[in-house]
Write a protein that holds these residues in place. Structure first.
Motif, PDB file in Angstrom:
ATOM      1  N   ALA A 264     -14.944  -0.988  -1.468  1.00 35.34           N
ATOM      2  CA  ALA A 264     -14.219   0.239  -1.219  1.00 35.34           C
ATOM      3  C   ALA A 264     -14.844   1.365  -1.654  1.00 35.34           C
ATOM      4  O   ALA A 264     -14.823   2.390  -0.590  1.00 35.34           O
ATOM      5  N   THR A 265     -15.609   1.501  -2.546  1.00 35.66           N
ATOM      6  CA  THR A 265     -16.502   2.789  -2.775  1.00 35.66           C
ATOM      7  C   THR A 265     -17.431   3.053  -2.040  1.00 35.66           C
ATOM      8  O   THR A 265     -17.598   4.223  -1.457  1.00 35.66           O
TER       9      THR A 265
ATOM     10  N   ALA B  59       0.562 -10.202   8.727  1.00 32.02           N
ATOM     11  CA  ALA B  59       1.519  -9.632   8.265  1.00 32.02           C
ATOM     12  C   ALA B  59       1.227  -9.411   6.755  1.00 32.02           C
ATOM     13  O   ALA B  59       1.651  -8.344   5.949  1.00 32.02           O
ATOM     14  N   ALA B  60       0.713 -10.384   6.062  1.00 34.06           N
ATOM     15  CA  ALA B  60       0.328 -10.355   4.534  1.00 34.06           C
ATOM     16  C   ALA B  60      -0.437  -9.158   4.287  1.00 34.06           C
ATOM     17  O   ALA B  60      -0.378  -8.577   3.550  1.00 34.06           O
ATOM     18  N   LEU B  61      -1.776  -9.208   5.112  1.00 33.26           N
ATOM     19  CA  LEU B  61      -2.602  -8.196   4.811  1.00 33.26           C
ATOM     20  C   LEU B  61      -1.969  -6.565   4.969  1.00 33.26           C
ATOM     21  O   LEU B  61      -2.328  -5.715   4.147  1.00 33.26           O
ATOM     22  N   THR B  62      -1.376  -6.630   6.082  1.00 36.69           N
ATOM     23  CA  THR B  62      -0.819  -5.092   6.473  1.00 36.69           C
ATOM     24  C   THR B  62       0.105  -4.819   5.224  1.00 36.69           C
ATOM     25  O   THR B  62       0.309  -3.685   4.922  1.00 36.69           O
ATOM     26  N   ARG B  63       0.849  -5.591   5.036  1.00 38.98           N
ATOM     27  CA  ARG B  63       2.035  -5.490   3.879  1.00 38.98           C
ATOM     28  C   ARG B  63       1.234  -5.047   2.617  1.00 38.98           C
ATOM     29  O   ARG B  63       1.531  -4.092   2.055  1.00 38.98           O
ATOM     30  N   ALA B  64      -0.029  -5.712   2.158  1.00 39.46           N
ATOM     31  CA  ALA B  64      -0.595  -5.311   0.996  1.00 39.46           C
ATOM     32  C   ALA B  64      -1.185  -3.798   1.258  1.00 39.46           C
ATOM     33  O   ALA B  64      -1.108  -3.101   0.128  1.00 39.46           O
ATOM     34  N   VAL B  65      -1.666  -3.532   2.153  1.00 41.74           N
ATOM     35  CA  VAL B  65      -2.266  -2.036   2.275  1.00 41.74           C
ATOM     36  C   VAL B  65      -1.118  -1.178   2.490  1.00 41.74           C
ATOM     37  O   VAL B  65      -1.315  -0.308   1.894  1.00 41.74           O
ATOM     38  N   ARG B  66      -0.098  -1.213   3.158  1.00 39.76           N
ATOM     39  CA  ARG B  66       1.063  -0.451   3.135  1.00 39.76           C
ATOM     40  C   ARG B  66       1.940  -0.255   1.654  1.00 39.76           C
ATOM     41  O   ARG B  66       1.949   0.848   1.510  1.00 39.76           O
ATOM     42  N   ALA B  67       1.643  -1.609   1.045  1.00 39.02           N
ATOM     43  CA  ALA B  67       2.358  -1.215  -0.402  1.00 39.02           C
ATOM     44  C   ALA B  67       1.760  -0.418  -1.250  1.00 39.02           C
ATOM     45  O   ALA B  67       2.168   0.070  -2.364  1.00 39.02           O
ATOM     46  N   ALA B  68       0.330  -0.256  -0.936  1.00 45.68           N
ATOM     47  CA  ALA B  68      -0.654   0.122  -1.969  1.00 45.68           C
ATOM     48  C   ALA B  68      -0.496   1.926  -1.778  1.00 45.68           C
ATOM     49  O   ALA B  68      -1.106   2.649  -2.755  1.00 45.68           O
ATOM     50  N   VAL B  69      -0.358   2.286  -0.619  1.00 46.00           N
ATOM     51  CA  VAL B  69      -0.201   3.584  -0.237  1.00 46.00           C
ATOM     52  C   VAL B  69       1.067   4.275  -0.505  1.00 46.00           C
ATOM     53  O   VAL B  69       2.086   3.952   0.109  1.00 46.00           O
ATOM     54  N   ARG B  70       1.102   5.221  -1.443  1.00 48.01           N
ATOM     55  CA  ARG B  70       2.375   6.115  -1.876  1.00 48.01           C
ATOM     56  C   ARG B  70       2.409   7.398  -1.006  1.00 48.01           C
ATOM     57  O   ARG B  70       1.174   8.167  -1.236  1.00 48.01           O
TER      58      ARG B  70
ATOM     59  N   ILE C 253     -11.881   1.421  10.495  1.00 49.52           N
ATOM     60  CA  ILE C 253     -11.431  -0.190  10.357  1.00 49.52           C
ATOM     61  C   ILE C 253     -12.537  -1.153  10.676  1.00 49.52           C
ATOM     62  O   ILE C 253     -12.791  -2.078  10.011  1.00 49.52           O
ATOM     63  N   GLY C 254     -13.317  -0.750  11.683  1.00 46.53           N
ATOM     64  CA  GLY C 254     -14.613  -1.606  12.125  1.00 46.53           C
ATOM     65  C   GLY C 254     -15.290  -1.585  10.796  1.00 46.53           C
ATOM     66  O   GLY C 254     -15.984  -2.898  10.563  1.00 46.53           O
ATOM     67  N   SER C 255     -15.635  -0.564  10.265  1.00 40.94           N
ATOM     68  CA  SER C 255     -16.517  -0.793   9.047  1.00 40.94           C
ATOM     69  C   SER C 255     -15.899  -1.468   7.960  1.00 40.94           C
ATOM     70  O   SER C 255     -16.692  -2.170   7.242  1.00 40.94           O
ATOM     71  N   ALA C 256     -14.816  -1.428   7.504  1.00 44.71           N
ATOM     72  CA  ALA C 256     -14.209  -2.108   6.715  1.00 44.71           C
ATOM     73  C   ALA C 256     -13.856  -3.515   6.863  1.00 44.71           C
ATOM     74  O   ALA C 256     -14.483  -4.326   6.135  1.00 44.71           O
ATOM     75  N   GLU C 257     -13.940  -3.863   8.461  1.00 43.51           N
ATOM     76  CA  GLU C 257     -14.037  -5.400   8.531  1.00 43.51           C
ATOM     77  C   GLU C 257     -15.310  -5.810   8.236  1.00 43.51           C
ATOM     78  O   GLU C 257     -15.680  -6.949   7.674  1.00 43.51           O
ATOM     79  N   THR C 258     -16.580  -5.379   8.640  1.00 46.94           N
ATOM     80  CA  THR C 258     -17.753  -5.869   8.531  1.00 46.94           C
ATOM     81  C   THR C 258     -17.839  -5.810   7.249  1.00 46.94           C
ATOM     82  O   THR C 258     -18.732  -6.806   6.370  1.00 46.94           O
TER      83      THR C 258
ATOM     84  N   TRP D  63      -8.003   6.254   0.019  1.00 49.05           N
ATOM     85  CA  TRP D  63      -8.477   5.295  -1.141  1.00 49.05           C
ATOM     86  C   TRP D  63      -7.822   4.188  -1.505  1.00 49.05           C
ATOM     87  O   TRP D  63      -8.266   3.015  -1.644  1.00 49.05           O
ATOM     88  N   ASP D  64      -6.489   4.441  -1.855  1.00 48.77           N
ATOM     89  CA  ASP D  64      -5.756   3.454  -2.202  1.00 48.77           C
ATOM     90  C   ASP D  64      -5.462   2.068  -1.172  1.00 48.77           C
ATOM     91  O   ASP D  64      -5.500   0.924  -1.418  1.00 48.77           O
ATOM     92  N   GLY D  65      -5.504   2.561  -0.102  1.00 49.86           N
ATOM     93  CA  GLY D  65      -5.414   1.759   1.102  1.00 49.86           C
ATOM     94  C   GLY D  65      -6.695   0.865   1.372  1.00 49.86           C
ATOM     95  O   GLY D  65      -6.491  -0.197   1.530  1.00 49.86           O
ATOM     96  N   VAL D  66      -7.594   1.606   1.119  1.00 43.06           N
ATOM     97  CA  VAL D  66      -9.055   0.723   1.224  1.00 43.06           C
ATOM     98  C   VAL D  66      -9.248  -0.090   0.245  1.00 43.06           C
ATOM     99  O   VAL D  66      -9.747  -1.350   0.627  1.00 43.06           O
ATOM    100  N   GLN D  67      -8.941   0.281  -1.178  1.00 43.76           N
ATOM    101  CA  GLN D  67      -9.071  -0.431  -2.202  1.00 43.76           C
ATOM    102  C   GLN D  67      -7.971  -1.771  -1.868  1.00 43.76           C
ATOM    103  O   GLN D  67      -8.529  -2.968  -2.154  1.00 43.76           O
ATOM    104  N   ALA D  68      -6.785  -1.671  -1.519  1.00 44.06           N
ATOM    105  CA  ALA D  68      -5.842  -2.811  -1.485  1.00 44.06           C
ATOM    106  C   ALA D  68      -6.409  -3.708  -0.191  1.00 44.06           C
ATOM    107  O   ALA D  68      -6.436  -4.737  -0.295  1.00 44.06           O
ATOM    108  N   PHE D  69      -7.175  -3.041   0.943  1.00 41.79           N
ATOM    109  CA  PHE D  69      -7.523  -3.981   1.902  1.00 41.79           C
ATOM    110  C   PHE D  69      -8.642  -4.843   1.332  1.00 41.79           C
ATOM    111  O   PHE D  69      -8.802  -6.162   1.572  1.00 41.79           O
TER     112      PHE D  69
END
Length: 215
Positions: A189-190, A70-81, A167-172, A91-97
Motif C-alpha cells: 500500500a505504501t 463482491a467481497a473485495l469491493t465491500r472490503a474497500v468501500r467499508a474502509a473508506v470513511r 487500479i492496474g498498478s494495484a492489481e499488479t 490511503w484507507d481504500g488502498v490498504q483495505a485492497f
C-alpha cells in the motif's frame, strides 16, 4: 470420493461451503485442472449435490468470481470513511485492497488471473468489478484534487485515466506482494501511494510532465 451430507444444513451455508472449496481448488490448481470431484470432497458433499446447487462447472466458477468480486469491493468501500479527507480515504481504500488480497490469495487468483484467462464470459464478470472500482477511485481522485487545490481543474478523462492506472498498478502489486517473501499489505500500500500520490500532487499544482523535444 465425496462424502454425502449427514445432516440438514441451510442452503446458503451449504452453498458457501461449496464456493469456499471451489475457490481454494481453482485458486491453487487453475480452472481447467479443477475437478468437481475434488471440489465436492473438499466441501464434504456429494458431486451430484454440487450440480444440484450450482448446475455446472461454468456456473460454479461464475458464482465464485461474483462472490469474490463482491467481497473485495465491500472490503474497500467499508474502509473508506466519507467524512475524512480524500487523501486519507484513498490511503484507507488502498490498504483495505492489499489487506484483503493478502488474506484471500486464492480468491484474488480466481478473480484476477483465472477469470481473465478462461474466456470472455468470465472476464466480463471480473471487468464489472473493475469498472465499479474505477468509478469509486475516480471520485476519490477528483475530490482529492478539489480539496488540495481548489483552482485545479483536471479534465474528466485525465481523472478517469489516473484511476484506471492506479487500479492496474494495484492489481499488479497485489500479485507481486502475494508471491514475494517479506512484502506485507502495508508495504504494498505504501509503495503504491508513493508511486501515485507524488504524481497526483504534481498534477494538482499544475506541474504536468511533457514529452521531450525529439530534436
Amino acid at each position: 470420493m465425496g462424502a454425502v451430507k449427514s445432516k440438514r444444513m441451510p442452503r446458503a451455508e451449504r452453498e458457501r461451503q461449496m464456493l469456499d472449496a471451489a475457490v481454494e481448488i481453482i485458486g491453487r490448481h487453475g480452472y481447467t485442472a479443477a475437478s468437481m470431484d475434488d471440489i465436492a470432497e473438499l466441501a464434504g458433499v456429494s458431486k451430484p449435490l454440487v450440480y444440484l446447487y450450482l448446475n455446472s462447472k461454468d456456473d460454479l466458477f461464475t458464482a465464485c468470481i461474483r462472490r469474490e468480486a463482491a467481497a473485495l469491493t465491500r472490503a474497500v468501500r467499508a474502509a473508506v470513511r466519507p467524512d475524512l479527507p480524500a487523501e486519507r480515504q484513498l490511503w484507507d481504500g488502498v490498504q483495505a485492497f492489499f489487506t484483503y488480497t493478502a488474506e484471500h490469495p486464492d480468491g484474488w487468483t480466481v478473480l484476477h488471473l483465472q477469470a481473465r484467462t478462461h474466456g470472455p464470459k468470465f472476464a466480463a464478470e471480473a471487468d464489472a468489478m473493475r469498472a465499479e472500482m474505477a468509478a469509486f477511485v475516480t471520485r476519490l481522485i477528483a475530490s482529492a484534487a478539489r480539496e488540495s487545490h481548489p483552482a485545479c481543474d483536471l479534465p474528466a478523462h485525465e481523472v478517469a485515466g489516473l484511476a484506471t492506472a492506479l487500479i492496474g498498478s494495484a492489481e499488479t502489486l497485489a500479485d507481486w506482494a502475494n508471491t514475494t517473501d517479506g512484502v506485507t499489505a502495508a508495504h504494498a500500500a505504501t509503495t503504491l501511494m508513493n508511486f501515485a500520490w507524488s504524481g497526483l500532487g504534481n498534477l494538482m499544482t499544475g506541474n504536468h510532465w511533457t514529452a521531450p523535444d525529439p530534436a
